[in-house]
Design a protein around this motif. Structure first.
Motif, PDB file in Angstrom:
ATOM      1  N   GLN A 617       0.867  -1.179   0.000  1.00  0.00           N
ATOM      2  CA  GLN A 617       0.000   0.000   0.000  1.00  0.00           C
ATOM      3  C   GLN A 617       0.900   1.224   0.000  1.00  0.00           C
ATOM      4  OE1 GLN A 617      -3.312  -0.590   0.132  1.00  0.00           O
ATOM      5  NE2 GLN A 617      -3.931   1.539   0.001  1.00  0.00           N
ATOM      6  N   ALA A 621      -1.102   5.929  -7.041  1.00  0.00           N
ATOM      7  CA  ALA A 621      -2.282   5.477  -7.773  1.00  0.00           C
ATOM      8  C   ALA A 621      -1.890   4.503  -8.871  1.00  0.00           C
ATOM      9  CB  ALA A 621      -3.035   6.667  -8.355  1.00  0.00           C
ATOM     10  N   TYR A 624      -1.644   1.071  -7.584  1.00  0.00           N
ATOM     11  CA  TYR A 624      -2.971   0.518  -7.330  1.00  0.00           C
ATOM     12  C   TYR A 624      -3.606   0.055  -8.640  1.00  0.00           C
ATOM     13  CZ  TYR A 624      -2.583   3.039  -2.869  1.00  0.00           C
ATOM     14  OH  TYR A 624      -2.179   3.515  -1.668  1.00  0.00           O
ATOM     15  N   MET A 628      -5.000  -3.558  -9.784  1.00  0.00           N
ATOM     16  CA  MET A 628      -6.337  -3.824 -10.300  1.00  0.00           C
ATOM     17  C   MET A 628      -6.259  -4.536 -11.645  1.00  0.00           C
ATOM     18  SD  MET A 628      -8.111  -0.257  -9.304  1.00  0.00           S
ATOM     19  CE  MET A 628      -9.410  -0.364 -10.502  1.00  0.00           C
TER      20      MET A 628
ATOM     21  N   LYS B 221      -7.306  10.134  -6.459  1.00  0.00           N
ATOM     22  CA  LYS B 221      -7.031   8.694  -6.560  1.00  0.00           C
ATOM     23  C   LYS B 221      -8.320   7.931  -6.798  1.00  0.00           C
ATOM     24  CE  LYS B 221      -2.996   8.076  -3.629  1.00  0.00           C
ATOM     25  NZ  LYS B 221      -2.625   7.814  -2.247  1.00  0.00           N
ATOM     26  N   LEU B 224      -9.440   8.487 -10.370  1.00  0.00           N
ATOM     27  CA  LEU B 224      -8.627   7.802 -11.381  1.00  0.00           C
ATOM     28  C   LEU B 224      -8.928   6.308 -11.379  1.00  0.00           C
ATOM     29  CD1 LEU B 224      -5.130   9.481 -11.042  1.00  0.00           C
ATOM     30  CD2 LEU B 224      -6.696   9.559 -12.995  1.00  0.00           C
ATOM     31  N   LEU B 225      -8.874   5.741 -10.185  1.00  0.00           N
ATOM     32  CA  LEU B 225      -9.062   4.288 -10.112  1.00  0.00           C
ATOM     33  C   LEU B 225     -10.504   3.927 -10.435  1.00  0.00           C
ATOM     34  CD1 LEU B 225      -6.922   3.663  -6.948  1.00  0.00           C
ATOM     35  CD2 LEU B 225      -6.305   3.234  -9.313  1.00  0.00           C
ATOM     36  N   PHE B 228     -10.886   3.969 -14.074  1.00  0.00           N
ATOM     37  CA  PHE B 228     -10.232   2.777 -14.609  1.00  0.00           C
ATOM     38  C   PHE B 228     -11.165   1.569 -14.490  1.00  0.00           C
ATOM     39  CE2 PHE B 228      -6.656  -0.446 -13.991  1.00  0.00           C
ATOM     40  CZ  PHE B 228      -6.397  -0.522 -15.346  1.00  0.00           C
ATOM     41  N   SER B 229     -11.755   1.426 -13.329  1.00  0.00           N
ATOM     42  CA  SER B 229     -12.623   0.261 -13.128  1.00  0.00           C
ATOM     43  C   SER B 229     -13.892   0.394 -13.955  1.00  0.00           C
ATOM     44  CB  SER B 229     -12.955   0.076 -11.654  1.00  0.00           C
ATOM     45  OG  SER B 229     -14.083   0.827 -11.295  1.00  0.00           O
ATOM     46  N   PHE B 290     -14.615  -3.859  -7.367  1.00  0.00           N
ATOM     47  CA  PHE B 290     -13.911  -2.620  -7.037  1.00  0.00           C
ATOM     48  C   PHE B 290     -14.755  -1.781  -6.083  1.00  0.00           C
ATOM     49  CE2 PHE B 290     -13.378   1.908  -7.845  1.00  0.00           C
ATOM     50  CZ  PHE B 290     -12.019   2.068  -7.622  1.00  0.00           C
ATOM     51  N   TRP B 300      -7.700   1.414  -3.166  1.00  0.00           N
ATOM     52  CA  TRP B 300      -8.173   2.785  -2.994  1.00  0.00           C
ATOM     53  C   TRP B 300      -8.785   2.994  -1.611  1.00  0.00           C
ATOM     54  CZ3 TRP B 300     -13.436   3.471  -2.051  1.00  0.00           C
ATOM     55  CH2 TRP B 300     -14.243   2.339  -2.265  1.00  0.00           C
TER      56      TRP B 300
END
Lengths: 645, 554
Positions: A617, A621, A624, A628, B221, B224-225, B228-229, B290, B300
């Protein structure tokens, strides 16, 4: 009338609740509230008794189901009461003697700051004991059983500031737990065997179960009875229980609670009758204990402990009688009732003596008290005559019948049991005469000795040294209960025996049969008289004719053993305490090494893994997102793989 | 449909309108009454935007808070009315041309989300915890969202006493999206609902008044994530369309079951291609995992939970999880039941990894918000155990768990807002040492929430965990249950460690104090506490409620 039965338990329970939760506001009236509650329950008991008397002999059983207690699937237990001849006898004894002792305590505990709490506990005891004898099933009986154990614990340790009292309370509680485990196992066995706890179905169909099962249940019930009634091998707590206030010793540890074991055995008569092995064990326990307690009673210099030994011995008689089957059930209960009168009277007398003697308990520091305490002397004396079986008094009728029944058992067994019972009668006469003589006759040994060169042996004596006691009679509130109990000691046995009234009263519940004694009833009575006279004479020659040293002599090996309760604590210590110590130490070692090692190792492993995983962790980003993306790839791959497989 | 050809109809409209009866183009059938909860919430949000624009600044805060609360309460009343009207069982059906399902699970989850939102409004509106700045009361949110932290504009805004009351309409938009999400009955509605509730959350995350940079970092963050998901999910939707030729759940389920209704010529080549189905399904699944914060899509969670304003974190942790698990359940139980043997082992793996990683990593956390974040990851794993049970009991246990968990979470985060020092909330765990000595009540309440998280009996956490594990064990997932229990044991360690820290450690001299909240936050905490205890002591009624709600329509 059915409603009154529930009230009988509820009234003292409410009394206890009010007294224990009422706070200091009730301090001034608490003792009278407690006494009134006890008297009220006696009145209710008397009304119920009168009601039963008005019915036909075979219709004297009332059943009340109060509420469904534990309805869980196939497991069903009701809270219900059963009032019959046996339980109403107990109800009268408990509430009657209980009321008298409440009254006595008003005087005895007059100077105690926590008197209100004391009466609360006494009421709690009454409620639990009444629940015990009124329950219509073994599970509810068990509740009462535990309740009286709790009350006993609280009252033995009532003077909790004394370490000896606290220890004695703990000891009584622990030893009783052993017996309680027996009862709980017996209750569980009953449920698995009969599918119910209720007296009716269990006892009516007892013979349908296998004998092995019944023997197991019977032995477990006997274990329970041994714990509560201080029978060998669970007898060690009763002597120490005398640390409690004397009214407690009289009510709980002489007249009522300790006889619960006899009640249990008599109530379960059907089980014991169908399990000869268990019944033989009951007889053996009774015979051994009646001698054991008597021998211990001979050697004790503490008046209450001598009486405690006597209690043990007398309950031994009752258990012996209960173990004789239908020959003896009635006489066990009869002796129980008469014993309730005279032993309670004796204890109250002892309390009265202590009250006048600055709480001195060592009989070697009494002597010649008859002049100073005439009422106590007379009432105690009547109790004394009753217990040794003086013709015409209560003990004569009840004990004589037990000895006869023991002979009537027949065969070698009958001779052994009868002999033991006779021997017990002789010893009883001996130790009770010793108590009587040491206390009320002879020199006034409580006056300061001219040459105090020998150090005092008893710590209690040391505490009071220097302050010479001024023996005096106790107040009326204490002497009246003593007088009533003395009257009971004199009359009860005779009343019960007129036209076999007690036998006819109780036999529909317990059953009764006359045995064929190899020796005639008259012969037995005569023999009893002879041994009684022998015992009295021996004690008189030993203590009445010769000066009694204030410091006890070393004595023979047997005397020294008896002073130590026939080494019961030593045996317990060696076998249980040391053995337990070793076991526990071994387990502790395993716990430290193996279990803690495993636990700490796991914790360290989890902590280490956590610290490492935490580094993933990292706050970026992009990392991460990579995780994913990788996760999605794995997810897809795994899904495809599953299909391929 | 009229038997006439379309061309003829058009012609006739222009030429013989007077002579023939006009043929109408059928409009979409929208059951407005059945969609009332969603419509009320979104409508209230729109009103909130108008309030923001036209009401004087002074009145805005109370007006917005009241409006949001009334809107959510009205929507909840609508849900209850629908459920009472039989839409949970007998009358359950797909509404709005099959786009939105009105059935038991949807109504149960919508009710939970609305109550969660209602409690969140209380914590959002709290203005007594921070000392007033420049004579004006302040709340958890930045004075001006667009201002650079520490910059001149921000200082000006603070001095002027500006507040961002738009959080309430934004919250309502998020709630509206969440209401649709578990009810979405086709993949496009699913995606739209996802974006409708995600975008407001990104904004809310960025609005913390204290630690502005951390808050903005968290928002970026998350955005962004999340984007993405969403992209992966959308890709999966496309693949599933390619597979089935339709985006409706029932249509895809039919194709999976081997009984396709219609064949679109353009898709004839790809229809029924299992590779598309499996890959697409996995990608859609990933998008939902997610949102629930399952490993390895969880990273996240701690950062966002920590950075977001704490009331937002509480709302997000509770409501997002409810909505996302609802959507996940519907996808797995309605669209992919025919594929059970493909996705179950995969979900097993995800559940095991999620439980273990969440519990293990939480052990070494030093910040209470991050600790709760990892705890939420572990709980996602526990809930997944109920999801893979693939039985009605599994559905109802998950529903119950979500209801129980969301209130514990809201309460716990609300307590976190109370513990403060000079720099705002004191989220460093070491500062919580000895809190139980100074503020026994607050510490005891927090202890109850922690025990509920740990699943100690007489709390809702136990009832929920028991239901989920029972369903999983009956569904043949005994190993999963064993791992779950082990993970619970690990988790119990760090929950109890906080209790030990609060009650058995000496307070630090410069430690934080507990601010006295207004009745708003007190009510929020009290609701959380009451639900936690009631669901723990007498869970049967609510288990039955969840059990009755446990059937999806197709």
């Amino acid at each position: 009338m059915e409603n009154l039965i529930g009230l009988l338990v509820l009234v003292p329970l409410l009394g206890a609740g009010v007294l224990l939760c009422g706070g200091r506001r009730l301090d001034r009236a608490g003792h009278w509230i407690g006494t009134l509650v006890a008297a009220l329950s006696f009145v209710i008991g008397a009304v119920l008794f009168a009601g039963l008397l008005g019915r036909a002999a075979d219709d004297r059983e009332l059943d009340v189901t109060v509420f469904s207690w534990v309805p869980v699937g196939g497991f069903h237990a009701d809270a219900g009461f059963q009032l019959d001849q046996l339980s109403v006898t107990f109800v009268l004894l408990i509430t009657g003697v209980g009321s008298l002792i409440h009254l006595y305590s008003v005087g005895y505990m007059a100077h105690d700051e926590r008197r209100r709490r004391f009466f609360g506990y006494l009421n709690l005891f009454l409620a639990a004991m009444l629940l015990l004898v009124l329950a219509d099933n073994y599970l509810l009986l068990y509740v009462g059983w535990e309740g009286v154990g709790l009350a006993s614990y609280l009252l033995i340790g009532f003077w909790q500031h004394k370490p000896s009292a606290a220890t004695a309370a703990k000891k009584a509680f622990l030893v009783n737990r052993v017996g309680d485990v027996g009862l709980s196992i017996a209750v569980m066995l009953m449920f698995t065997t009969f599918g119910t706890f209720a007296f009716g179905p269990v006892l009516d169909h007892a013979d349908r179960a296998g004998e092995g099962r019944l023997t197991a249940i019977g032995l477990m019930l006997l274990l329970a009875a041994c714990g509560k009634s201080a029978q060998v091998p669970l007898q060690s707590w009763l002597g120490d229980a005398m640390e409690g206030p004397t009214p407690v010793s009289a009510l709980i540890h002489a007249a009522t609670m300790v006889t619960a074991g006899v009640y249990l055995i008599t109530r379960s008569a059907a089980i014991f009758d169908a399990a000869p092995v268990a019944q033989a064990a009951v007889v053996a326990v009774g015979a051994v204990t009646l001698l054991f307690g008597a021998i211990v009673g001979c050697a004790k210099d503490d008046i209450k402990k001598a009486l405690a030994g006597s209690t043990m011995s007398q309950i031994g008689y009752m258990v012996l009688a209960a173990g004789l089957g239908p020959l003896g059930y009635v006489f066990a209960i009869m002796h129980l009732v008469t014993h309730g009168f005279f032993k309670a009277g004796l204890f109250l007398g002892a309390g009265s003596v202590m009250h006048g003697m600055n709480d001195e308990v060592d009989m070697r520091r009494y002597g010649g008290l008859r002049k100073y305490m005439p009422v106590t002397f007379v009432t105690f004396g009547l109790g004394y005559l009753a217990i040794i079986g003086f013709p015409g008094l209560s003990g004569f009728f009840s004990k004589d019948k037990i000895i006869e029944a023991a002979f009537a058992k027949g065969g070698t067994e009958g001779w052994i049991l009868g002999g033991a019972a006779l021997l017990g009668a002789a010893i009883t006469a001996y130790y009770m005469t010793r108590v009587m003589v040491l206390t009320f006759f002879g020199e006034e040994r409580w006056r300061p000795a001219p040459s105090p060169d020998e150090p005092s042996a008893e710590p209690a004596a040391a505490a009071h040294e220097g302050a010479m006691p001024h023996p005096h009679e106790s107040p009326k509130v204490m002497t009246i209960p003593m007088i009533v109990l003395a009257a009971g000691s004199v009359l009860a046995g005779g009343l019960f025996s007129i036209d076999d009234a007690f036998v006819r009263w109780l036999s529909p519940v317990t059953g009764h049969e006359e045995g064929n004694s190899p020796v005639g009833a008259l012969t037995v009575t005569a023999a009893t008289m002879v041994v009684m006279v022998l015992g009295v004479a021996l004690a008189w020659f030993q203590y009445g004719r010769r000066p009694v040293p204030v410091t006890p002599p070393r004595g023979s090996l047997l005397t020294r053993a008896a002073r130590r309760d026939l080494l019961q604590d030593d045996i317990n210590h060696i076998v249980l305490v040391r053995g337990g110590d070793h076991l526990v130490r071994g387990l502790a070692r395993v716990d430290h090494g193996l279990v803690d090692g495993a636990v700490n190792g796991t914790a360290a492993a989890v902590g280490g893994a956590s610290a490492r995983l935490r580094r993933l962790q990292n706050g970026f980003a992009r990392s991460y997102a990579v995780s994913m993306f990788g996760g999605t790839a794995v997810l897809i791959a795994a899904t495809l793989l599953m299909r391929a497989v | 449909m009229s038997p006439a050809a379309p061309g003829a109809v058009v012609h006739s409209l222009w030429t013989t309108a007077a002579a023939e009866a006009p043929v109408k183009i059928p409009g979409p059938v929208i059951e407005y009454a059945e969609l009332a909860p969603v419509l009320i919430v979104l409508g209230t949000a729109l009103v909130g935007v108008l309030v923001e624009a036209f009401l004087p600044r002074r009145l805005r805060h109370p007006a917005q808070a009241l409006l949001a609360a009334v809107g959510l309460a009205a929507a909840f009343a609508a849900v209850v009315a629908l459920a009472a009207g039989g839409y949970a069982n007998g009358k359950a059906h797909p509404a709005a041309m099959g786009a939105v399902a009105v059935d038991g699970p949807a109504l149960f989850l919508q009710g939970t989300i609305l109550l969660t939102g209602l409690v969140a409004v209380l914590t959002f509106a709290e203005r007594r915890l921070d000392p007033a700045a420049h004579g004006r009361p302040v709340d958890s949110f930045a004075a001006q969202a667009a201002a650079v932290p520490g910059g001149e504009a921000e200082q000006k805004a603070v001095r002027a006493g500006l507040t961002t009351t738009e959080v309430f309409p934004v919250l309502l938009f998020a709630v509206g999206g969440m209401l649709v999400f578990p009810a979405a009955n086709d993949l496009l509605t699913l995606f739209v609902a996802l974006e409708v509730f995600s975008l407001p959350l990104y904004v809310l995350c960025a609005l913390a008044r204290r630690q502005r940079l951390l808050s903005q970092e968290a928002a970026v963050k998350y955005f962004l994530l999340g984007a993405f998901s969403s992209a992966i999910l959308l890709f999966g939707v496309a693949l599933l369309y390619g597979y089935a030729g339709t985006v409706t759940y029932s249509g895809i389920a039919d194709v999976v079951g081997g009984t396709p209704r219609t064949v679109t010529p353009a898709l004839a080549a790809t229809m029924g291609n299992d590779a598309l189905l499996l890959i697409g399904g996995a990608m859609v699944l990933m998008g939902l995992l997610f949102k629930v914060g399952a490993v390895p899509f969880h990273m996240w969670t701690p950062d966002v939970y920590q950075g977001a304003p704490t009331p937002v974190t509480g709302f997000m942790a509770a409501a997002t999880k409810v909505a996302a698990f609802g959507a996940l359940l519907r996808l797995l139980y309605v669209v992919l039941p025919g594929l059970r043997w493909d996705w179950r082992p995969v979900m097993w793996g995800v559940a095991i990894v999620t439980m273990l990683i969440g519990a293990v990593v939480a052990v070494t956390q030093t910040d209470v918000k991050r600790l709760l974040a990892y705890s939420s990851i572990a709980h996602a794993g526990f809930i997944l155990a109920g999801v893979v049970a693939t039985s009605p009991a599994g559905v109802s246990s998950v529903l119950f768990y979500l209801g129980a968990y969301s209130f514990v979470t809201l309460g716990a985060f609300a307590v976190v807002t109370l513990v403060r020092d000079a720099g705002g909330e004191a989220t460093q765990l070491s500062k919580w040492a000895g809190l139980g000595r100074r503020s026994p009540l607050v510490a005891a309440v927090f202890a109850v929430f922690l025990l509920a998280f740990a699943g100690i009996p007489l709390t809702s956490g136990f009832a929920g965990k028991f239901a989920v594990f029972k369903a999983a064990a009956q569904g043949g997932a005994a190993p999963l249950v064993i791992v779950g229990v082990l993970a619970s044991a690990i988790a119990a360690f760090f929950y109890i460690r906080v209790i030990v820290l609060m009650f058995f450690n000496e307070p630090r001299p410069e430690g934080p104090t507990v601010a006295v909240p207004s009745p708003l936050t007190s009510t929020a905490i009290a609701v959380g506490l009451v639900v936690t205890v009631v669901l723990g002591v007498a869970p049967q009624y609510f288990l039955d409620l969840a059990g009755h709600a446990g059937v999806f329509v197709r």
